[in-house]
Motif scaffolding. Sequence first.
Motif, PDB file in Angstrom:
ATOM      1  N   LYS A   1       0.800  -1.147  -0.076  1.00 56.37           N
ATOM      2  CA  LYS A   1       0.024  -0.247  -0.013  1.00 56.37           C
ATOM      3  C   LYS A   1       0.591   1.337  -0.022  1.00 56.37           C
ATOM      4  CE  LYS A   1      -3.778   1.993   2.529  1.00 56.37           C
ATOM      5  NZ  LYS A   1      -3.278   3.455   2.765  1.00 56.37           N
ATOM      6  N   GLY A   2       0.609   2.286  -0.847  1.00 49.19           N
ATOM      7  CA  GLY A   2       1.590   3.399  -0.757  1.00 49.19           C
ATOM      8  C   GLY A   2       1.130   4.384   0.198  1.00 49.19           C
ATOM      9  N   PHE A   3       2.260   5.118   0.491  1.00 44.34           N
ATOM     10  CA  PHE A   3       2.101   6.164   1.548  1.00 44.34           C
ATOM     11  C   PHE A   3       1.175   7.149   1.038  1.00 44.34           C
ATOM     12  CE2 PHE A   3       6.767   5.016   2.487  1.00 44.34           C
ATOM     13  CZ  PHE A   3       6.192   3.998   3.291  1.00 44.34           C
ATOM     14  N   GLN A   4       0.165   7.681   2.432  1.00 42.11           N
ATOM     15  CA  GLN A   4      -0.481   8.925   1.880  1.00 42.11           C
ATOM     16  C   GLN A   4       0.159  10.069   1.620  1.00 42.11           C
ATOM     17  OE1 GLN A   4      -1.778  11.654   3.482  1.00 42.11           O
ATOM     18  NE2 GLN A   4      -0.531  11.508   5.208  1.00 42.11           N
TER      19      GLN A   4
ATOM     20  N   ILE B   1       0.756  16.594   1.863  1.00 42.02           N
ATOM     21  CA  ILE B   1       1.709  17.529   0.936  1.00 42.02           C
ATOM     22  C   ILE B   1       1.243  17.808  -0.611  1.00 42.02           C
ATOM     23  CG2 ILE B   1       3.441  16.502   2.294  1.00 42.02           C
ATOM     24  CD1 ILE B   1       4.245  14.620  -0.175  1.00 42.02           C
ATOM     25  N   SER B   2       0.003  17.450  -0.955  1.00 37.55           N
ATOM     26  CA  SER B   2      -0.539  17.574  -2.270  1.00 37.55           C
ATOM     27  C   SER B   2      -1.573  18.660  -2.306  1.00 37.55           C
ATOM     28  CB  SER B   2      -0.603  16.235  -2.831  1.00 37.55           C
ATOM     29  OG  SER B   2      -1.606  15.564  -2.040  1.00 37.55           O
TER      30      SER B   2
ATOM     31  N   GLU C   1       6.759   7.015   8.584  1.00 35.76           N
ATOM     32  CA  GLU C   1       6.636   5.398   7.902  1.00 35.76           C
ATOM     33  C   GLU C   1       7.754   4.537   8.516  1.00 35.76           C
ATOM     34  OE1 GLU C   1       3.749   5.312   6.924  1.00 35.76           O
ATOM     35  OE2 GLU C   1       2.804   7.088   6.279  1.00 35.76           O
ATOM     36  N   MET C   2       8.851   4.943   8.417  1.00 33.51           N
ATOM     37  CA  MET C   2      10.089   3.949   9.039  1.00 33.51           C
ATOM     38  C   MET C   2       9.373   3.817  10.275  1.00 33.51           C
ATOM     39  SD  MET C   2      13.534   5.560   7.489  1.00 33.51           S
ATOM     40  CE  MET C   2      13.903   5.818   6.057  1.00 33.51           C
ATOM     41  N   ARG C   3       9.458   4.722  11.051  1.00 29.33           N
ATOM     42  CA  ARG C   3       9.132   4.559  12.468  1.00 29.33           C
ATOM     43  C   ARG C   3       7.945   3.534  12.776  1.00 29.33           C
ATOM     44  NH1 ARG C   3      10.570  10.006  12.848  1.00 29.33           N
ATOM     45  NH2 ARG C   3       8.707  10.719  13.064  1.00 29.33           N
ATOM     46  N   ILE C   4       6.729   3.787  11.808  1.00 31.04           N
ATOM     47  CA  ILE C   4       5.476   2.739  12.195  1.00 31.04           C
ATOM     48  C   ILE C   4       6.012   1.475  11.518  1.00 31.04           C
ATOM     49  CG2 ILE C   4       3.501   2.541  10.698  1.00 31.04           C
ATOM     50  CD1 ILE C   4       3.349   5.597  10.828  1.00 31.04           C
ATOM     51  N   LEU C   5       6.841   1.335  10.642  1.00 35.29           N
ATOM     52  CA  LEU C   5       7.337   0.042  10.365  1.00 35.29           C
ATOM     53  C   LEU C   5       8.140  -0.566  11.309  1.00 35.29           C
ATOM     54  CD1 LEU C   5       7.377  -2.460   7.984  1.00 35.29           C
ATOM     55  CD2 LEU C   5       9.613  -1.010   7.145  1.00 35.29           C
TER      56      LEU C   5
ATOM     57  N   THR D   1      10.783   6.034  -2.428  1.00 35.78           N
ATOM     58  CA  THR D   1      10.077   4.990  -1.983  1.00 35.78           C
ATOM     59  C   THR D   1       8.689   5.485  -1.643  1.00 35.78           C
ATOM     60  OG1 THR D   1      10.834   5.380   0.160  1.00 35.78           O
ATOM     61  CG2 THR D   1      12.023   3.830  -1.122  1.00 35.78           C
ATOM     62  N   GLY D   2       7.841   4.615  -2.092  1.00 37.34           N
ATOM     63  CA  GLY D   2       6.326   4.749  -1.724  1.00 37.34           C
ATOM     64  C   GLY D   2       5.523   3.900  -1.038  1.00 37.34           C
TER      65      GLY D   2
END
Length: 938
Positions: free
Chosen positions: A827-830, A834-835, A879-883, A929-930
Amino acid sequence: MGISFTEKQQRVIDVRGRNVLVSAAAGSGKTAVLVERIVKMVSDSAHPVDIDRLLVVTFTNAAAAEMRERISRALNDRLAADPENEHLQRQAALLHNARITTIDSFCLFVLRNQFHTIGLDPAFRIAEEGEVKLLRQEVLAEVLEDCYKQERPEFINCIEYFSVGSRDTAVEEIVLKLYDFAMSTPFPEAWLEERKQDYRIMSGQQTAFEDIPWVAELLRQTKFLLAGCVTELTEAVRLCEEPDGPYMYGELLEREREMTERLQRLCDRAGDGEGSLAQEYDSRERQSSYEALYAAFNGLRFDRLPSKKDDTVSPVKRELAKNLRTLVKERLGDLQKKFFFKDKDQIFRQMEACGTAVEALADLTLAFKEAFDRKKRDKNLLDFNDIEHFALQILVRTDEAGVCLPTETALEYRSYFHEILIDEYQDSNLVQEYILSCISGEDEGRYNRFMVGDVKQSIYKFRLARPELFLEKYEAYGSQEEAAERIDLHQNFRSRFEVLNTTNAVFEQIMGKDVGGIVYDDLAALHMGAVYPRQPESGANLTELLLFRTDEKPEDLSAKEQEAYGIAAKIRTMMREFTVTDRGSGALRALSYRDIVILMRTTAGWDEVFKRVLESEGIPVHMTSRTGYFAASEVQELLHFLRVLDNPLQDIPLYGVMHSYLGGFSEEEIALIRAAYPKKKYLYDAVKEYVQSDMEEARDKKLIDKIRSFLDYISHYRGLSAYLSVQELLQMILRETDYLNYVAVKPEGNKRRANVEMLMVKAADYEKTSFFGLYHFLRYMEQLEKYEVDYGEAGLQDENADVVRIMSIHKSKGLEFPVCFVAGLSKGFQTRDISGRLVLDIDAGIGVDYVNPAERVRGKDLRKNVIAEKMRVDNLAEEMRILYVAMTRAAEKLILTGTLKSPEKTVLSLLPIRNRKEKTMPYGVLLGTGSYLELVLA
């Protein structure tokens, strides 16, 4: 038998008289150490401390309750060994008054006791979440209406600038977002006033363009990305030099590497200011650093790779070198499009246009805050933001120079509390930091703060947590051991070696100072602390990566279903073969369903699919859903009925009621009624006309009687709704229609009945708010649904049952499971934050698109792009920390799962990344990375 602590754990327990930061890795026993420190302080025979003189701040109410229970058990154990000890007896008696609490509860305690110091009415009430949402919308609508009446040009320009279409919804969302960010800061009004300066920049200013903070951030980001590009081209050149490498690419790749190094040197020198560039571009030596980079990036040219064929060249290495060059080309092209697409004069002109709208937006948000505060005071309401900020107002004052000083109240608390102990410190924000630091007394040389946490587990950025607070002390405390000390606990007492080895292998490659905030070195890595019995089968505990190819899945399955079926198959196999350690005896036993958890980044859109698939495969599942309540048919039927009572001229709710158990009409009957009067605007008018027309004799007598009965039924309850509370009205409807028994006999009747009863609870909660009446109740429920304040369907299953659990990674924090599946890695990062048309960062401020409302033109803005890129890196670190949190929940077996659309391309693009210990490299590589899968494979 007492617990045996390691040398570092014992140091954490014993150290006194200084600020202490404990960097406690996952599974390092921080809670046990914290409890032992507290118990040892209060039971110390030489220098005893009363337990109510300690302020213990935890992150959740559940953690506070667990802490209190553990301390109680430890004190009771000591009392059992020494029952005549009067001091221990006193501590046991004082425990129920001890301040072991969340920061919100402590702030509320301050308000309850010191309300008079700020003129707060002591009869205040804490507003319910849905009530706050509804009140915010009301106040914002009033503020906008008032601004429209005033017709100020700057406001009209702001609306034109940020609105989409003819509605103000986009502006409302932006104002509320800006307000929420402001309220996470200690002084919201001051922060909003600062935002008015974000776009104030003139071409004639004294400060060099490159010295402006956001431009310096642009250069920093460019520098690190270029460093990654140079490293990747160096790797490509190295491949060309190997015996079977693509030698025909070597000369071109070397030239391109030199070209990228020249850009890197330009960027390195950019921080020196105007006129400091070397002779890289002789004709531009008098230009500014930014202008030279602008010219250089817009002058980049890449030639075609040689097409020479040679059978002695490895096709794999040829493809790898080509992929690396393509990656660099794309990254340099992205840099040019994001950062170097305009010259300085164009930037200044656009920023001036943006600045007018941003100032008006900040003023609008300030006006909303003032009106919202006034409305809450009129109703004597407080929300959670108020609790913290009023406590800060009680404890902190500001002198003429703007320096924050403790108030008399803060000094009283300072003299009372012997020590302040803060759990999960990495999730603190600036408001909490101000509150706790003013009580601790560091400004007068009193060092009594004990902070424990792990920045690698800071996963609450969406709540505007500030892991930077932890990192600042992490760096500073390592060298200031007189007043402050840092202690690293890196032994993990939860997981087997195989789990730790996998976690370390992944994060030593991807986490660094620039992405993640901390170098994943030996101090940050997880070290084996637990002892487990040997598995009978060698390699049984090795981490597995299950990748499912979507190009090979059956057509009738979605990618989520494919992954769920794969996990189900793995669970069935493990239930036959795998063994886990029994916590009681320490011996191996057969795996149970309750030993297994499936973790996901988000359960929305995933948990129902996985639950359905696993149950179809005979695997019992438990999940605590936070969604689905408003979609439940029984809840919708009752809400539709209430909507009809409030206003029957609503076709969709009326149709829903007529076609439900409460109406009893078939689709054919409703169609017949509507077709009889196609020119009637509302279905309700057609229903009434059907029994009042001259054609009554020619129609179905049973249908007419049914309609009359239904209209009388509606009229009866509409009359009652005028003077009954919503709760009483619902009770009467349920009793007279026997609706509870109706839903109870349907499939999953117990859950349906519980959902209806939960609606009764919500109606009772609504009666406690400042709103009243059926109309406001319906709006209240609509706001809850709109803003996703969903309660989840009522759960009836015992969480201790023998079932596989499905939960979000955030929900799993602090828990552990023998077997852990981390699912949905593809699943891609939200990227929503930022968009959008506006980006927000607590430090960097506001970034907006360039819009010319008069000419209907919209374009990119350099400042916004810089802030968005910074936020993208920050999000990637999150996201790294969540992983990391997900992987460290596993005690004995870790299984990572995901789907691949193009497996060969994915693996090939990541294979050449080597020498990852160079900490500039992850920044360059990982910005592309996404998904978690790419992080794992990196």
